[in-house]
Design a protein around this motif. Structure first.
Motif, PDB file in Angstrom:
ATOM      1  N   PHE A 293      -5.087  -2.854   3.767  1.00 23.62           N
ATOM      2  CA  PHE A 293      -4.013  -2.422   4.668  1.00 23.62           C
ATOM      3  C   PHE A 293      -3.573  -0.989   4.370  1.00 23.62           C
ATOM      4  O   PHE A 293      -2.435  -0.614   4.610  1.00 23.62           O
ATOM      5  CB  PHE A 293      -2.828  -3.396   4.567  1.00 23.62           C
ATOM      6  N   GLY A 294      -4.511  -0.209   3.855  1.00 27.86           N
ATOM      7  CA  GLY A 294      -4.236   1.187   3.565  1.00 27.86           C
ATOM      8  C   GLY A 294      -4.617   1.535   2.138  1.00 27.86           C
ATOM      9  O   GLY A 294      -4.639   0.674   1.251  1.00 27.86           O
ATOM     10  N   HIS A 295      -4.916   2.813   1.932  1.00 30.39           N
ATOM     11  CA  HIS A 295      -5.387   3.285   0.632  1.00 30.39           C
ATOM     12  C   HIS A 295      -4.194   3.730  -0.206  1.00 30.39           C
ATOM     13  O   HIS A 295      -3.927   4.924  -0.376  1.00 30.39           O
ATOM     14  CB  HIS A 295      -6.367   4.446   0.844  1.00 30.39           C
ATOM     15  N   MET A 335      -6.595  -2.380   7.896  1.00 35.20           N
ATOM     16  CA  MET A 335      -6.691  -0.921   8.007  1.00 35.20           C
ATOM     17  C   MET A 335      -7.420  -0.402   6.767  1.00 35.20           C
ATOM     18  O   MET A 335      -6.892   0.394   5.997  1.00 35.20           O
ATOM     19  CB  MET A 335      -5.298  -0.298   8.127  1.00 35.20           C
ATOM     20  N   ASP A 336      -8.629  -0.898   6.568  1.00 36.30           N
ATOM     21  CA  ASP A 336      -9.385  -0.619   5.344  1.00 36.30           C
ATOM     22  C   ASP A 336      -9.459   0.868   5.015  1.00 36.30           C
ATOM     23  O   ASP A 336     -10.005   1.665   5.787  1.00 36.30           O
ATOM     24  CB  ASP A 336     -10.797  -1.184   5.475  1.00 36.30           C
ATOM     25  N   GLY A 337      -8.902   1.217   3.847  1.00 34.00           N
ATOM     26  CA  GLY A 337      -9.018   2.574   3.335  1.00 34.00           C
ATOM     27  C   GLY A 337      -8.258   3.636   4.100  1.00 34.00           C
ATOM     28  O   GLY A 337      -8.410   4.830   3.812  1.00 34.00           O
ATOM     29  N   LYS A 338      -7.424   3.231   5.054  1.00 34.32           N
ATOM     30  CA  LYS A 338      -6.714   4.211   5.883  1.00 34.32           C
ATOM     31  C   LYS A 338      -5.572   4.873   5.113  1.00 34.32           C
ATOM     32  O   LYS A 338      -4.971   4.293   4.220  1.00 34.32           O
ATOM     33  CB  LYS A 338      -6.138   3.533   7.129  1.00 34.32           C
ATOM     34  N   LYS A 339      -5.284   6.114   5.502  1.00 34.39           N
ATOM     35  CA  LYS A 339      -4.108   6.794   4.975  1.00 34.39           C
ATOM     36  C   LYS A 339      -2.863   6.223   5.636  1.00 34.39           C
ATOM     37  O   LYS A 339      -2.949   5.459   6.599  1.00 34.39           O
ATOM     38  CB  LYS A 339      -4.204   8.296   5.243  1.00 34.39           C
ATOM     39  N   CYS A 340      -1.703   6.621   5.129  1.00 36.81           N
ATOM     40  CA  CYS A 340      -0.449   6.119   5.688  1.00 36.81           C
ATOM     41  C   CYS A 340      -0.325   6.531   7.157  1.00 36.81           C
ATOM     42  O   CYS A 340      -0.627   7.675   7.526  1.00 36.81           O
ATOM     43  CB  CYS A 340       0.731   6.665   4.891  1.00 36.81           C
ATOM     44  N   GLN A 341       0.098   5.581   7.972  1.00 36.85           N
ATOM     45  CA  GLN A 341       0.294   5.841   9.398  1.00 36.85           C
ATOM     46  C   GLN A 341       1.245   7.024   9.586  1.00 36.85           C
ATOM     47  O   GLN A 341       2.287   7.111   8.927  1.00 36.85           O
ATOM     48  CB  GLN A 341       0.873   4.589  10.070  1.00 36.85           C
ATOM     49  N   LYS A 342       0.889   7.929  10.463  1.00 41.53           N
ATOM     50  CA  LYS A 342       1.686   9.133  10.674  1.00 41.53           C
ATOM     51  C   LYS A 342       3.111   8.777  11.096  1.00 41.53           C
ATOM     52  O   LYS A 342       3.330   7.951  11.973  1.00 41.53           O
ATOM     53  CB  LYS A 342       1.033  10.010  11.746  1.00 41.53           C
ATOM     54  N   GLY A 343       4.083   9.402  10.436  1.00 39.54           N
ATOM     55  CA  GLY A 343       5.487   9.157  10.745  1.00 39.54           C
ATOM     56  C   GLY A 343       6.104   8.032   9.936  1.00 39.54           C
ATOM     57  O   GLY A 343       7.292   7.733  10.093  1.00 39.54           O
TER      58      GLY A 343
END
Length: 383
Positions: A293-295, A335-343
């Motif tokens: 769910f994010g990196h 959200m494999d390996g994704k950066k933090c959602q913008k905002g």
């Protein structure tokens, strides 16, 4: 004529609590606020505006058992909660079961149960008038006198004046030993063993607080765990950078703090004590995945979920942290390996088991919980 002997609830076991509550002779008063209901009633809580109460992050799937939590947080409309029954059965009896498991030779008394209720009520260092009326009702039902009530307040670091005012000023340290180490810029741990009197009321207050958070955030099987000892983490630099970040987030309107658990290996926890948390790319260790769910750094609001990560690393410890979630993005899928959602500042997993923090300065490791697993079913990782 000799004076009447004062009733001592310490000799009254919790097994008789339900009989006392339901007995018509338990309380004779005209004040309906002090009279426990003769039988629990299903009531539908009024739906508050979102501006009236903060929204519980778990919503309808909330598993927390503290009734005061349901009074403080919005859980969505059409939530039917048996408030009065929960107050006694969930907030007290569940933890009493845990206490029995730890000391099976001792009966849990009404005094112990009432202390547990106060720990739940005062954990956020504030208590409303409505909450005090709820507490007073059970104080009368359990025959807890004013001296015993004041004694418990003292153990939890509250004065009677604080309780009347409805809030207390929080010290910047838990026990004096922590303050001494901090003033010398020492980094380390102050251990409080289960049942130890070494640090007096201060130590008892810390142990009660962490003990409650550990057991009340479990989805079940609480009696299968025992807390061996609790360690207060002392690291002045980490504390200063955390509160600096809190000030920044507060100006954006996102300065609210929460408690979360992190399960890991003992070696990794030692590194956290010294240097704080690190992002995955900054850690010299084998990575099992890129982060579903994010990196970022993974924590959980459930102690038994953190246990999965501790067990998988052959560890009998976990860290209880203060965190600054900031503006939280709720993931609808992986959200494999994704950066933090913008905002946003953090991610919340779809089932609510994990929160992902992307800035290590938004996490303050506060306590190490060393536990013993008796016979627990291990929760599984969310995919």
């Amino acid at each position: 004529m000799p004076p009447k002997k004062r009733h001592n609830p310490s000799s009254q076991t919790l097994d008789n609590a339900s009989q006392m509550i339901n007995s018509s002779d338990a309380i004779k008063t005209k004040d309906p606020l002090l009279t426990p209901p003769s039988s629990p009633k299903q009531i539908k809580l009024p739906v508050p505006l979102q501006d009236d109460l903060p929204i519980c992050k778990f919503g309808k799937s909330c598993k927390l058992t503290n009734p005061l939590h349901f009074k403080r947080y919005y859980h969505g409309k059409d939530i039917v909660i048996d408030v009065d029954n929960m107050s006694l059965q969930d907030s007290i009896t569940n933890i009493a079961t845990i206490m029995k498991q730890e000391s099976p030779q001792n009966k849990i008394t009404l005094f112990d149960a009432y202390k547990t209720l106060l720990v739940c009520a005062l954990e956020e260092n504030k208590v409303s008038g409505e909450e005090k009326r709820l507490i007073r009702k059970y104080q009368h039902a359990m025959k807890i006198d004013i001296d015993q009530h004041a004694s418990i307040l003292g153990q939890l670091g509250w004065t009677e004046e604080d309780y009347i005012d409805g809030f207390r000023t929080v010290k910047d340290y838990d026990v004096s030993k922590e303050l001494e180490m901090s003033q010398k810029n020492e980094i380390g741990i102050v251990w409080i063993k289960n049942g130890s009197k070494e640090f007096g009321d201060e130590g008892e207050s810390v142990f009660a607080k962490v003990h409650t958070k550990f057991f009340q955030t479990m989805s079940g099987a609480q009696s299968n765990f025992t807390i061996v000892q609790i360690g207060i983490i002392v690291n002045k630099a980490l504390k200063m950078q955390y509160f600096a970040e809190k000030s920044i987030l507060s100006k954006r309107g996102f300065g609210e703090e929460e408690w979360a658990f992190h399960g890991s290996s003992i070696d990794s926890i030692q590194g956290i004590i010294k240097e704080g948390f690190k992002l995955p790319d900054d850690v010299d260790a084998v990575k099992l995945d890129s982060g579903y769910f994010g990196h970022g750094i993974y924590l959980t609001y459930f102690s038994d979920y953190a246990l999965f990560y501790s067990n998988s690393r052959n560890s009998n410890q976990m860290v209880l942290c203060q965190i600054l979630p900031g503006n939280v993005f709720k993931c609808k899928k992986r959200m494999d390996g994704k950066k933090c959602q913008k905002g946003y500042d953090s991610h919340f997993s779809p089932k609510g088991n994990e929160i992902v923090i992307f800035d290590p300065k938004h996490i303050l490791p506060k306590y190490i919980i060393e536990f013993k697993v008796n016979d627990a079913k291990q929760r599984q990782q969310e995919y």
